[in-house]
Design a protein around this motif. Structure first.
Motif, PDB file in Angstrom:
ATOM      1  N   ILE A  69       1.905  19.433  10.436  1.00 39.94           N
ATOM      2  CA  ILE A  69       1.027  21.168  10.182  1.00 39.94           C
ATOM      3  C   ILE A  69       0.034  20.961   9.770  1.00 39.94           C
ATOM      4  O   ILE A  69      -1.013  21.820   9.499  1.00 39.94           O
ATOM      5  CB  ILE A  69       2.679  20.991   9.405  1.00 39.94           C
ATOM      6  N   LYS A  70      -0.140  19.728   8.567  1.00 34.29           N
ATOM      7  CA  LYS A  70      -1.600  19.704   7.472  1.00 34.29           C
ATOM      8  C   LYS A  70      -2.015  18.340   6.918  1.00 34.29           C
ATOM      9  O   LYS A  70      -0.182  17.449   7.400  1.00 34.29           O
ATOM     10  CB  LYS A  70      -1.599  21.242   6.112  1.00 34.29           C
ATOM     11  N   THR A  71      -3.061  18.199   6.467  1.00 38.97           N
ATOM     12  CA  THR A  71      -3.702  17.168   5.685  1.00 38.97           C
ATOM     13  C   THR A  71      -3.102  17.829   4.225  1.00 38.97           C
ATOM     14  O   THR A  71      -3.911  18.628   3.713  1.00 38.97           O
ATOM     15  CB  THR A  71      -4.868  17.179   5.707  1.00 38.97           C
ATOM     16  N   LEU A  72      -2.932  16.600   3.657  1.00 37.91           N
ATOM     17  CA  LEU A  72      -2.086  16.786   1.837  1.00 37.91           C
ATOM     18  C   LEU A  72      -3.066  16.164   1.257  1.00 37.91           C
ATOM     19  O   LEU A  72      -3.599  14.409   1.252  1.00 37.91           O
ATOM     20  CB  LEU A  72      -0.690  16.323   1.353  1.00 37.91           C
ATOM     21  N   LYS A  73      -3.877  16.908   0.768  1.00 36.72           N
ATOM     22  CA  LYS A  73      -4.782  16.423  -0.221  1.00 36.72           C
ATOM     23  C   LYS A  73      -4.468  15.479  -0.876  1.00 36.72           C
ATOM     24  O   LYS A  73      -3.307  15.789  -1.913  1.00 36.72           O
ATOM     25  CB  LYS A  73      -6.270  17.009  -0.220  1.00 36.72           C
ATOM     26  N   ASN A  74      -5.223  14.262  -1.414  1.00 36.87           N
ATOM     27  CA  ASN A  74      -4.598  13.374  -2.323  1.00 36.87           C
ATOM     28  C   ASN A  74      -3.219  12.900  -3.205  1.00 36.87           C
ATOM     29  O   ASN A  74      -2.903  12.716  -3.605  1.00 36.87           O
ATOM     30  CB  ASN A  74      -5.524  13.826  -3.732  1.00 36.87           C
ATOM     31  N   GLU A  75      -2.411  12.820  -1.767  1.00 35.85           N
ATOM     32  CA  GLU A  75      -1.158  13.016  -1.887  1.00 35.85           C
ATOM     33  C   GLU A  75      -0.750  11.855  -2.198  1.00 35.85           C
ATOM     34  O   GLU A  75       0.518  11.573  -3.075  1.00 35.85           O
ATOM     35  CB  GLU A  75      -1.022  13.104   0.129  1.00 35.85           C
ATOM     36  N   HIS A  76      -1.002  10.507  -1.599  1.00 33.67           N
ATOM     37  CA  HIS A  76      -0.631   9.316  -2.400  1.00 33.67           C
ATOM     38  C   HIS A  76      -1.577   8.204  -2.769  1.00 33.67           C
ATOM     39  O   HIS A  76      -3.033   8.144  -2.584  1.00 33.67           O
ATOM     40  CB  HIS A  76      -0.267   8.635  -1.331  1.00 33.67           C
ATOM     41  N   THR A  77      -1.639   8.049  -3.909  1.00 34.59           N
ATOM     42  CA  THR A  77      -2.085   6.541  -4.391  1.00 34.59           C
ATOM     43  C   THR A  77      -1.717   5.715  -4.702  1.00 34.59           C
ATOM     44  O   THR A  77      -1.427   5.223  -5.132  1.00 34.59           O
ATOM     45  CB  THR A  77      -2.518   7.321  -6.049  1.00 34.59           C
ATOM     46  N   PRO A  78      -2.910   4.901  -3.718  1.00 31.20           N
ATOM     47  CA  PRO A  78      -1.825   3.454  -3.351  1.00 31.20           C
ATOM     48  C   PRO A  78      -2.438   2.894  -4.750  1.00 31.20           C
ATOM     49  O   PRO A  78      -3.771   2.836  -5.830  1.00 31.20           O
ATOM     50  CB  PRO A  78      -2.107   2.492  -2.406  1.00 31.20           C
ATOM     51  N   PRO A  79      -2.443   1.427  -5.180  1.00 33.78           N
ATOM     52  CA  PRO A  79      -2.565   0.623  -6.435  1.00 33.78           C
ATOM     53  C   PRO A  79      -3.873   0.097  -6.626  1.00 33.78           C
ATOM     54  O   PRO A  79      -4.098   0.138  -4.959  1.00 33.78           O
ATOM     55  CB  PRO A  79      -0.912  -0.530  -6.436  1.00 33.78           C
ATOM     56  N   ASN A  80      -4.334   0.580  -7.234  1.00 32.46           N
ATOM     57  CA  ASN A  80      -5.773  -0.409  -7.177  1.00 32.46           C
ATOM     58  C   ASN A  80      -6.813   0.759  -5.937  1.00 32.46           C
ATOM     59  O   ASN A  80      -7.679   0.321  -5.677  1.00 32.46           O
ATOM     60  CB  ASN A  80      -6.128  -1.501  -7.542  1.00 32.46           C
ATOM     61  N   GLU A  81      -6.255   1.622  -5.881  1.00 36.49           N
ATOM     62  CA  GLU A  81      -7.373   2.826  -4.962  1.00 36.49           C
ATOM     63  C   GLU A  81      -7.940   4.244  -4.778  1.00 36.49           C
ATOM     64  O   GLU A  81      -6.784   4.335  -6.191  1.00 36.49           O
ATOM     65  CB  GLU A  81      -6.674   2.797  -3.485  1.00 36.49           C
ATOM     66  N   ARG A  87       1.049  -0.942  -0.201  1.00 34.93           N
ATOM     67  CA  ARG A  87       0.059  -0.151   0.584  1.00 34.93           C
ATOM     68  C   ARG A  87       0.915   1.429  -0.193  1.00 34.93           C
ATOM     69  O   ARG A  87       1.150   1.927  -0.973  1.00 34.93           O
ATOM     70  CB  ARG A  87      -1.470  -0.071   1.483  1.00 34.93           C
ATOM     71  N   TYR A  88       1.448   1.432   0.886  1.00 37.82           N
ATOM     72  CA  TYR A  88       2.785   2.211   1.093  1.00 37.82           C
ATOM     73  C   TYR A  88       4.726   2.387   0.057  1.00 37.82           C
ATOM     74  O   TYR A  88       4.898   3.462   0.381  1.00 37.82           O
ATOM     75  CB  TYR A  88       3.260   2.654   2.616  1.00 37.82           C
ATOM     76  N   PHE A  89       4.684   1.725  -0.129  1.00 42.00           N
ATOM     77  CA  PHE A  89       5.740   1.155  -0.816  1.00 42.00           C
ATOM     78  C   PHE A  89       5.792  -0.184  -1.958  1.00 42.00           C
ATOM     79  O   PHE A  89       6.634  -0.182  -2.183  1.00 42.00           O
ATOM     80  CB  PHE A  89       6.663   0.494   0.089  1.00 42.00           C
ATOM     81  N   PRO A  90       4.606   0.456  -2.605  1.00 41.42           N
ATOM     82  CA  PRO A  90       4.414  -0.183  -3.623  1.00 41.42           C
ATOM     83  C   PRO A  90       5.653  -0.020  -5.172  1.00 41.42           C
ATOM     84  O   PRO A  90       6.126  -1.300  -5.788  1.00 41.42           O
ATOM     85  CB  PRO A  90       2.960  -0.113  -4.752  1.00 41.42           C
ATOM     86  N   LYS A  91       6.015   1.117  -4.762  1.00 37.69           N
ATOM     87  CA  LYS A  91       7.296   0.904  -5.929  1.00 37.69           C
ATOM     88  C   LYS A  91       9.133  -0.230  -5.918  1.00 37.69           C
ATOM     89  O   LYS A  91       9.086  -0.453  -6.159  1.00 37.69           O
ATOM     90  CB  LYS A  91       7.948   2.567  -6.521  1.00 37.69           C
ATOM     91  N   THR A  92       9.020   0.428  -4.605  1.00 38.86           N
ATOM     92  CA  THR A  92       9.729   0.013  -3.764  1.00 38.86           C
ATOM     93  C   THR A  92      10.039  -2.024  -3.831  1.00 38.86           C
ATOM     94  O   THR A  92      10.340  -2.133  -4.259  1.00 38.86           O
ATOM     95  CB  THR A  92      10.565  -0.259  -2.494  1.00 38.86           C
ATOM     96  N   LEU A  93       8.284  -2.534  -3.690  1.00 38.21           N
ATOM     97  CA  LEU A  93       8.209  -3.624  -3.638  1.00 38.21           C
ATOM     98  C   LEU A  93       8.429  -4.553  -4.783  1.00 38.21           C
ATOM     99  O   LEU A  93       8.986  -5.436  -5.375  1.00 38.21           O
ATOM    100  CB  LEU A  93       6.588  -4.126  -3.040  1.00 38.21           C
TER     101      LEU A  93
END
Length: 181
Positions: free
Chosen positions: A154-166, A35-41
């Motif tokens: 500090i703040k919420t970053l909107k739409n910052e990360h897109t996991p695979p198929n999510e 979910r959070y390290f798809p490229k490294t994986l």
């Protein structure tokens, strides 16, 4: 850089000999990392992919483009986790931490201690002034790492990360600033 050590663990810059151990770490923790390290994986699913990955990361480390560290158990020398110092901006002296830990080492304070030691390294050796951690609010262990190391929300970053198929996820930005003593 010399090895940083605490308890039964060493924090070591990535090296060419890490390909097999890294591949093993990724395979054993695939469900945790997808979910959070798809490229490294994806870049470490086979030994040959892991070899290319480690070669690339060693070169990036030498060029000061990105710093990837392994957290290794002293006794077995197995990879227990990874910590990146990435998205470096040498002009503003800012970088981001990204980290993951193997399932058998979670909830033992290893990531928290590793981030503490590498924060000192980033400030004292690399000369950085601002460190960031970007996490999903539901990733409570990662939020705890930030909070336990005195990072400030500090703040919420909107739409910052897109996991695979999510769908894109909002992420939380935490920062730590260098303070001369």
């Amino acid at each position: 850089m010399q090895t940083l050590s605490f308890k039964n663990f060493n924090i070591i810059p990535i090296n060419a000999n890490d390909a097999w151990p890294l591949c093993n770490f990724m395979s054993a923790n695939e469900d945790r990392l997808k979910r959070y390290f798809p490229k490294t994986l994806q870049e470490n699913l086979t030994p040959s992919l892991a070899k290319s990955f480690t070669d690339k990361k060693v070169k990036q480390f030498q060029l000061k483009e990105e710093f990837l560290f392994t957290i290794k158990e002293k006794q077995s020398n197995d990879v227990a986790g990874l910590i990146y110092i990435k998205d470096l901006n040498w002009t503003t002296k800012q970088a981001e931490f990204a980290y993951c830990i193997s399932y058998q080492f979670e909830s033992k304070g290893i990531t928290t201690k590793s981030v503490a030691l590498l924060s000192d390294y980033a400030f004292e050796t690399l000369g950085l002034k601002t460190l960031q951690i970007i996490v999903h609010k539901d990733n409570l262990a990662s939020v705890a790492v930030a909070m336990n190391n005195s990072f400030t929300w500090i703040k919420t970053l909107k739409n910052e990360h897109t996991p695979p198929n999510e769908s894109p996820l909002d992420m939380e930005l935490y920062e730590l600033y260098y303070e001369m003593e």
